[in-house]
Design a protein around this motif. Structure first.
Motif, PDB file in Angstrom:
ATOM      1  N   PHE A   1       0.758  -1.201   0.074  1.00  0.00           N
ATOM      2  CA  PHE A   1      -0.111  -0.090  -0.045  1.00  0.00           C
ATOM      3  C   PHE A   1       0.620   1.003  -0.078  1.00  0.00           C
ATOM      4  O   PHE A   1       1.942   1.318   0.829  1.00  0.00           O
ATOM      5  CB  PHE A   1      -0.944  -0.005   1.213  1.00  0.00           C
ATOM      6  CG  PHE A   1      -2.065  -1.033   1.222  1.00  0.00           C
ATOM      7  CD1 PHE A   1      -3.110  -1.181   0.431  1.00  0.00           C
ATOM      8  CD2 PHE A   1      -1.544  -2.318   1.891  1.00  0.00           C
ATOM      9  CE1 PHE A   1      -3.921  -2.246   0.391  1.00  0.00           C
ATOM     10  CE2 PHE A   1      -2.486  -3.484   1.647  1.00  0.00           C
ATOM     11  CZ  PHE A   1      -3.604  -3.183   1.152  1.00  0.00           C
ATOM     12  N   ILE A   2       0.538   2.101  -0.958  1.00  0.00           N
ATOM     13  CA  ILE A   2       1.589   3.266  -1.272  1.00  0.00           C
ATOM     14  C   ILE A   2       0.560   4.397  -1.168  1.00  0.00           C
ATOM     15  O   ILE A   2      -0.452   4.492  -2.043  1.00  0.00           O
ATOM     16  CB  ILE A   2       2.366   3.549  -2.262  1.00  0.00           C
ATOM     17  CG1 ILE A   2       3.468   2.304  -2.251  1.00  0.00           C
ATOM     18  CG2 ILE A   2       2.913   4.477  -2.488  1.00  0.00           C
ATOM     19  CD1 ILE A   2       4.223   1.954  -3.463  1.00  0.00           C
ATOM     20  N   SER A   3       0.722   5.558  -0.304  1.00  0.00           N
ATOM     21  CA  SER A   3       0.126   6.856  -0.483  1.00  0.00           C
ATOM     22  C   SER A   3       0.850   7.893  -0.461  1.00  0.00           C
ATOM     23  O   SER A   3       2.197   7.969  -0.094  1.00  0.00           O
ATOM     24  CB  SER A   3      -1.187   6.784   0.917  1.00  0.00           C
ATOM     25  OG  SER A   3      -0.259   7.050   2.027  1.00  0.00           O
ATOM     26  N   GLY A   4       0.324   9.012  -1.163  1.00  0.00           N
ATOM     27  CA  GLY A   4       0.778  10.256  -1.096  1.00  0.00           C
ATOM     28  C   GLY A   4       1.958  10.445  -2.375  1.00  0.00           C
ATOM     29  O   GLY A   4       2.223   9.436  -3.196  1.00  0.00           O
ATOM     30  N   PRO A   5       2.360  11.513  -2.981  1.00  0.00           N
ATOM     31  CA  PRO A   5       2.873  11.794  -4.110  1.00  0.00           C
ATOM     32  C   PRO A   5       4.459  12.010  -4.103  1.00  0.00           C
ATOM     33  O   PRO A   5       4.991  12.140  -5.122  1.00  0.00           O
ATOM     34  CB  PRO A   5       2.116  13.064  -4.764  1.00  0.00           C
ATOM     35  CG  PRO A   5       2.075  13.946  -3.459  1.00  0.00           C
ATOM     36  CD  PRO A   5       1.752  12.965  -2.300  1.00  0.00           C
ATOM     37  N   GLY A   6       4.870  11.535  -2.735  1.00  0.00           N
ATOM     38  CA  GLY A   6       6.448  11.742  -2.826  1.00  0.00           C
ATOM     39  C   GLY A   6       7.129  10.583  -3.545  1.00  0.00           C
ATOM     40  O   GLY A   6       6.546   9.766  -4.177  1.00  0.00           O
ATOM     41  N   LYS A   7       8.623  10.761  -3.541  1.00  0.00           N
ATOM     42  CA  LYS A   7       9.341   9.756  -4.427  1.00  0.00           C
ATOM     43  C   LYS A   7       9.817   8.561  -3.446  1.00  0.00           C
ATOM     44  O   LYS A   7      10.309   8.679  -2.454  1.00  0.00           O
ATOM     45  CB  LYS A   7      10.756  10.644  -4.778  1.00  0.00           C
ATOM     46  CG  LYS A   7      11.412   9.907  -5.818  1.00  0.00           C
ATOM     47  CD  LYS A   7      12.438  10.917  -6.013  1.00  0.00           C
ATOM     48  CE  LYS A   7      13.351  10.489  -7.389  1.00  0.00           C
ATOM     49  NZ  LYS A   7      14.713  11.200  -7.862  1.00  0.00           N
TER      50      LYS A   7
END
Length: 195
Positions: free
Chosen positions: A43-49
């Motif tokens: 699960f990945i959230s957010g627009p970071g790198k």
């Protein structure tokens, strides 16, 4: 059933999860040296790198680790933040919240249920917390150096550096940095011995 048929059946059953992970990594723009080995759904959230090195292993389900898992692996990487995981590092059912920078070195092992937060999430001042405009947390980068091992269910807080090949005992609350080649543990964390 022959071993060959069992492998075919397991591959067919696991196909939706593998496709899900592939599209999540693609959609989130995750950069990787080699495609990571993932057990379960990430699960990945957010627009970071997010940058993954070679041979990264991610367990994200209840059955991929002998100690079980009360969560799944979650990367929450905020705008402008960078999460970097080095070659041949692996972990099970961990949560990383990255508002600035979390750097995990090469050959790092992180036990089941570990939490890593580079922020307090909220201001430590009560008056500031009452107003969303002034509720600004303290944010400091985290670094886990090459070869360190973080025991299951530990919590690593903002501004911490774990030294090269150091060990953090299971269930520890890590609020301060640990030098290279030492074992620390407890709540609050304290020095145990040199390796």
């Amino acid at each position: 059933m022959t071993l060959f048929l069992k492998k075919i059946v397991l591959n067919i059953i696991g196909l939706p999860t593998r496709l899900y992970n592939f599209f999540v990594l693609k959609y989130k723009g995750v950069v990787y040296a080699t495609y990571p080995r993932i057990s379960g759904r990430i699960f990945i959230s957010g627009p970071g790198k997010i940058i993954l090195g070679e041979g990264v292993q991610i367990n994200s389900n209840l059955f991929s680790n002998p100690i079980g898992g009360d969560t799944r692996t979650l990367f929450s990487v905020f705008k402008g933040a960078t999460l970097s995981i080095g070659d041949y590092s692996g972990f099970s059912n961990i949560a990383i919240s990255c508002k600035e920078k979390v750097t995990i070195g090469k050959h790092v092992k992180i036990g089941g249920g570990v939490k890593i937060y580079d922020s307090d999430f909220h201001s430590l001042n009560f008056e500031d917390r009452k107003n969303p405009k002034t509720d600004i947390p303290i944010i400091k980068p985290i670094e886990l150096k090459d070869g360190c091992f973080i025991g299951a269910h530990s919590i690593i807080l903002k501004g911490v550096t774990i030294g090269k090949e150091s060990i953090i005992g299971a269930g520890s609350l890590v609020t301060k940095s640990v030098p290279d080649g030492e074992i620390w543990g407890g709540n609050p964390i304290k020095f145990i011995k040199k390796i």
